[in-house]
Design a protein around this motif. Structure first.
Motif, PDB file in Angstrom:
ATOM      1  N   MET A  55      -0.402  13.885 -22.499  1.00 48.42           N
ATOM      2  CA  MET A  55      -0.145  15.300 -22.781  1.00 48.42           C
ATOM      3  C   MET A  55      -0.096  15.638 -24.261  1.00 48.42           C
ATOM      4  O   MET A  55       0.372  16.708 -24.642  1.00 48.42           O
ATOM      5  CB  MET A  55       1.123  15.781 -22.056  1.00 48.42           C
ATOM      6  N   GLN A  56      -0.628  14.744 -25.114  1.00 49.17           N
ATOM      7  CA  GLN A  56      -0.719  15.087 -26.535  1.00 49.17           C
ATOM      8  C   GLN A  56      -1.631  16.285 -26.751  1.00 49.17           C
ATOM      9  O   GLN A  56      -1.399  17.095 -27.658  1.00 49.17           O
ATOM     10  CB  GLN A  56      -1.253  13.900 -27.356  1.00 49.17           C
ATOM     11  N   SER A  57      -2.651  16.427 -25.916  1.00 44.46           N
ATOM     12  CA  SER A  57      -3.637  17.495 -26.098  1.00 44.46           C
ATOM     13  C   SER A  57      -3.041  18.879 -25.910  1.00 44.46           C
ATOM     14  O   SER A  57      -3.566  19.865 -26.435  1.00 44.46           O
ATOM     15  CB  SER A  57      -4.807  17.309 -25.122  1.00 44.46           C
ATOM     16  N   VAL A  58      -1.943  18.974 -25.170  1.00 46.19           N
ATOM     17  CA  VAL A  58      -1.296  20.282 -24.960  1.00 46.19           C
ATOM     18  C   VAL A  58       0.007  20.364 -25.750  1.00 46.19           C
ATOM     19  O   VAL A  58       0.874  21.183 -25.447  1.00 46.19           O
ATOM     20  CB  VAL A  58      -1.054  20.546 -23.457  1.00 46.19           C
ATOM     21  N   ARG A  59       0.147  19.476 -26.751  1.00 44.45           N
ATOM     22  CA  ARG A  59       1.291  19.493 -27.671  1.00 44.45           C
ATOM     23  C   ARG A  59       2.632  19.358 -26.939  1.00 44.45           C
ATOM     24  O   ARG A  59       3.616  20.013 -27.258  1.00 44.45           O
ATOM     25  CB  ARG A  59       1.272  20.769 -28.541  1.00 44.45           C
ATOM     26  N   ALA A 102     -10.794  21.078 -23.854  1.00 36.44           N
ATOM     27  CA  ALA A 102     -10.187  22.412 -23.748  1.00 36.44           C
ATOM     28  C   ALA A 102      -9.096  22.467 -22.675  1.00 36.44           C
ATOM     29  O   ALA A 102      -8.698  23.551 -22.233  1.00 36.44           O
ATOM     30  CB  ALA A 102     -11.262  23.450 -23.453  1.00 36.44           C
ATOM     31  N   VAL A 103      -8.597  21.304 -22.257  1.00 40.11           N
ATOM     32  CA  VAL A 103      -7.604  21.261 -21.199  1.00 40.11           C
ATOM     33  C   VAL A 103      -6.356  22.058 -21.582  1.00 40.11           C
ATOM     34  O   VAL A 103      -5.968  22.119 -22.769  1.00 40.11           O
ATOM     35  CB  VAL A 103      -7.228  19.797 -20.871  1.00 40.11           C
ATOM     36  N   THR A 104      -5.722  22.687 -20.602  1.00 39.67           N
ATOM     37  CA  THR A 104      -4.493  23.454 -20.822  1.00 39.67           C
ATOM     38  C   THR A 104      -3.365  22.857 -19.987  1.00 39.67           C
ATOM     39  O   THR A 104      -3.599  22.057 -19.069  1.00 39.67           O
ATOM     40  CB  THR A 104      -4.676  24.925 -20.435  1.00 39.67           C
ATOM     41  N   ILE A 105      -2.157  23.278 -20.286  1.00 43.89           N
ATOM     42  CA  ILE A 105      -1.010  22.803 -19.523  1.00 43.89           C
ATOM     43  C   ILE A 105      -1.147  23.170 -18.057  1.00 43.89           C
ATOM     44  O   ILE A 105      -0.730  22.424 -17.163  1.00 43.89           O
ATOM     45  CB  ILE A 105       0.309  23.353 -20.120  1.00 43.89           C
ATOM     46  N   HIS A 106      -1.773  24.311 -17.776  1.00 46.05           N
ATOM     47  CA  HIS A 106      -1.936  24.735 -16.388  1.00 46.05           C
ATOM     48  C   HIS A 106      -2.888  23.808 -15.641  1.00 46.05           C
ATOM     49  O   HIS A 106      -2.742  23.603 -14.429  1.00 46.05           O
ATOM     50  CB  HIS A 106      -2.440  26.179 -16.342  1.00 46.05           C
ATOM     51  N   ASP A 107      -3.855  23.218 -16.343  1.00 49.40           N
ATOM     52  CA  ASP A 107      -4.755  22.243 -15.715  1.00 49.40           C
ATOM     53  C   ASP A 107      -4.010  20.965 -15.331  1.00 49.40           C
ATOM     54  O   ASP A 107      -4.356  20.299 -14.343  1.00 49.40           O
ATOM     55  CB  ASP A 107      -5.897  21.880 -16.677  1.00 49.40           C
ATOM     56  N   ALA A 125      -4.605  11.045 -18.495  1.00 51.25           N
ATOM     57  CA  ALA A 125      -5.291  10.607 -19.714  1.00 51.25           C
ATOM     58  C   ALA A 125      -6.799  10.825 -19.612  1.00 51.25           C
ATOM     59  O   ALA A 125      -7.446  11.236 -20.580  1.00 51.25           O
ATOM     60  CB  ALA A 125      -4.978   9.141 -19.983  1.00 51.25           C
ATOM     61  N   ARG A 126      -7.362  10.554 -18.430  1.00 46.60           N
ATOM     62  CA  ARG A 126      -8.804  10.779 -18.238  1.00 46.60           C
ATOM     63  C   ARG A 126      -9.150  12.266 -18.345  1.00 46.60           C
ATOM     64  O   ARG A 126     -10.156  12.635 -18.977  1.00 46.60           O
ATOM     65  CB  ARG A 126      -9.235  10.249 -16.872  1.00 46.60           C
ATOM     66  N   ILE A 127      -8.330  13.106 -17.752  1.00 50.14           N
ATOM     67  CA  ILE A 127      -8.568  14.552 -17.817  1.00 50.14           C
ATOM     68  C   ILE A 127      -8.536  15.022 -19.264  1.00 50.14           C
ATOM     69  O   ILE A 127      -9.404  15.787 -19.705  1.00 50.14           O
ATOM     70  CB  ILE A 127      -7.513  15.308 -16.980  1.00 50.14           C
ATOM     71  N   GLU A 128      -7.552  14.545 -20.020  1.00 54.96           N
ATOM     72  CA  GLU A 128      -7.442  14.947 -21.420  1.00 54.96           C
ATOM     73  C   GLU A 128      -8.637  14.469 -22.238  1.00 54.96           C
ATOM     74  O   GLU A 128      -9.143  15.193 -23.100  1.00 54.96           O
ATOM     75  CB  GLU A 128      -6.141  14.406 -22.015  1.00 54.96           C
ATOM     76  N   GLN A 129      -9.082  13.261 -21.962  1.00 58.38           N
ATOM     77  CA  GLN A 129     -10.200  12.697 -22.719  1.00 58.38           C
ATOM     78  C   GLN A 129     -11.515  13.405 -22.403  1.00 58.38           C
ATOM     79  O   GLN A 129     -12.343  13.636 -23.294  1.00 58.38           O
ATOM     80  CB  GLN A 129     -10.338  11.209 -22.413  1.00 58.38           C
ATOM     81  N   ASN A 130     -11.687  13.786 -21.155  1.00 60.22           N
ATOM     82  CA  ASN A 130     -12.958  14.367 -20.723  1.00 60.22           C
ATOM     83  C   ASN A 130     -13.031  15.879 -20.869  1.00 60.22           C
ATOM     84  O   ASN A 130     -14.117  16.458 -20.737  1.00 60.22           O
ATOM     85  CB  ASN A 130     -13.227  14.001 -19.256  1.00 60.22           C
TER      86      ASN A 130
END
Length: 338
Positions: A236-240, A263-268, A255-260
């Protein structure tokens, strides 16, 4: 009666025998766990968010008080990073004050807007932060103590990802109020190290996940014992909203979702990281799913024991560390060789 090994602002404020705080654990810090900590000679906090119904929270506070045999306990209030519509934080603090609770642990965001409620009730406020810069801000708004929880911690290590050793030393330079150090703390020698660097105590969470009084499934505790300090994952680093948790199917998937998906959001991520998944793991013992907060102190988790025995071990370890430290002192003045 337990012997007090140290005399610090933490032991004096809470009336405890060891300068250790068992930080609030979502879904787990109930009256049984918190009272066990109190009777063992440390302080812990009921997590208010685990009891969203005000009447249920009030009843849990009263149940805890009846189990504590007069020892100190508190309530943890974890606030969302931003105020959201319909948030009931002020009402929770008023309930806590109305129940005569003397100690509160806050986290998540600056508690400044609620300080008048707490101070008018004579409540001691310990605010938990992920690095020293936030501790300086908390000091400025009048909290009594701060807990600085570094990158090694389970749960939320923040965005700075500053390690415990650096937090310990810099806090002594920048703070005037008492502070506690957390993040990877699970051994008595670390208590001595933190105190020697200027802290008034330490915060532990992961170390107590195998306390006998913790209301979690035996299979969950067995997994904590099996795991090592290498078995955590940051997500969850990508959504701070960085989280350190037990590495499992959920953390690998997130982790896979964040890497791929840049533009991922917390709602995703919410369908995967919802707290209900973790709550289910504690109830069923299935640790393959859910974001199960755990830090590097898994290194010290080796058996299920009553809380009092864990505290005794920590005290013995701290005493041994003090003995080693004393043996290193020299009474002979240092002289440079010619």
């Amino acid at each position: 009666m337990k012997t007090t090994l140290f005399d610090t602002a933490v032991t004096r404020s809470y009336g405890t025998c060891l300068p250790v705080v068992a930080g609030g654990l979502m879904w787990l810090s109930d009256a049984d766990y918190v009272a066990a900590a109190a009777r063992a000679g440390i302080i812990s906090f009921i997590t208010a968010a685990s009891f969203p119904d005000p009447d249920v929270l009030r009843a849990e506070i009263r149940r805890c008080r009846s189990l504590c045999d007069g020892a100190s306990f508190g309530v943890n209030v974890s606030m969302l990073p931003k105020l959201v519509p319909g948030e009931k934080t002020a009402d929770v603090f008023r309930l806590i004050a109305d129940e005569g609770v003397r100690f509160v642990e806050t986290s998540g965001r600056n508690p400044e807007e609620y300080m008048s409620i707490l101070k008018d009730a004579g409540i001691t406020v310990l605010h938990k932060v992920p690095s020293v810069r936030y501790a300086v801000k908390a000091q400025s708004i009048g909290v009594d103590m701060v807990a600085i929880v570094g990158a090694e911690c389970g749960g939320h290590p923040g965005l700075d990802m500053i390690g415990t050793m650096v937090n310990s030393a810099t806090a002594a330079e920048r703070l005037t109020i008492p502070y506690l150090i957390g993040g990877g703390i699970g051994h008595g020698s670390q208590i001595v190290a933190a105190l020697s660097m200027g802290a008034a105590g330490v915060v532990m969470g992961t170390r107590f996940l195998v306390a006998q009084e913790l209301n979690a499934h035996a299979d969950y505790k067995a997994r904590m014992i099996e795991a090592t300090e290498r078995d955590t994952q940051l997500i969850m680093q990508s959504v701070r909203n960085t989280v350190r948790a037990l590495a499992n199917e959920t953390t690998a998937n997130v982790a896979r979702i964040e890497q791929n998906n840049p533009a991922v959001t917390i709602h995703d991520l919410l369908p995967h990281v919802s707290g209900q998944h973790g709550r289910n793991a504690y109830a069923t013992g299935d640790t393959s799913h859910g974001v199960l907060s755990a830090g590097h102190a898994l290194a010290f988790v080796d058996q299920v024991q009553p809380m009092a025995q864990i505290i005794d071990r920590l005290s013995d370890e701290a005493s041994a560390a003090l003995t080693r430290l004393t043996a290193l002192q020299s009474a002979v003045p240092y002289q440079e060789s010619a």
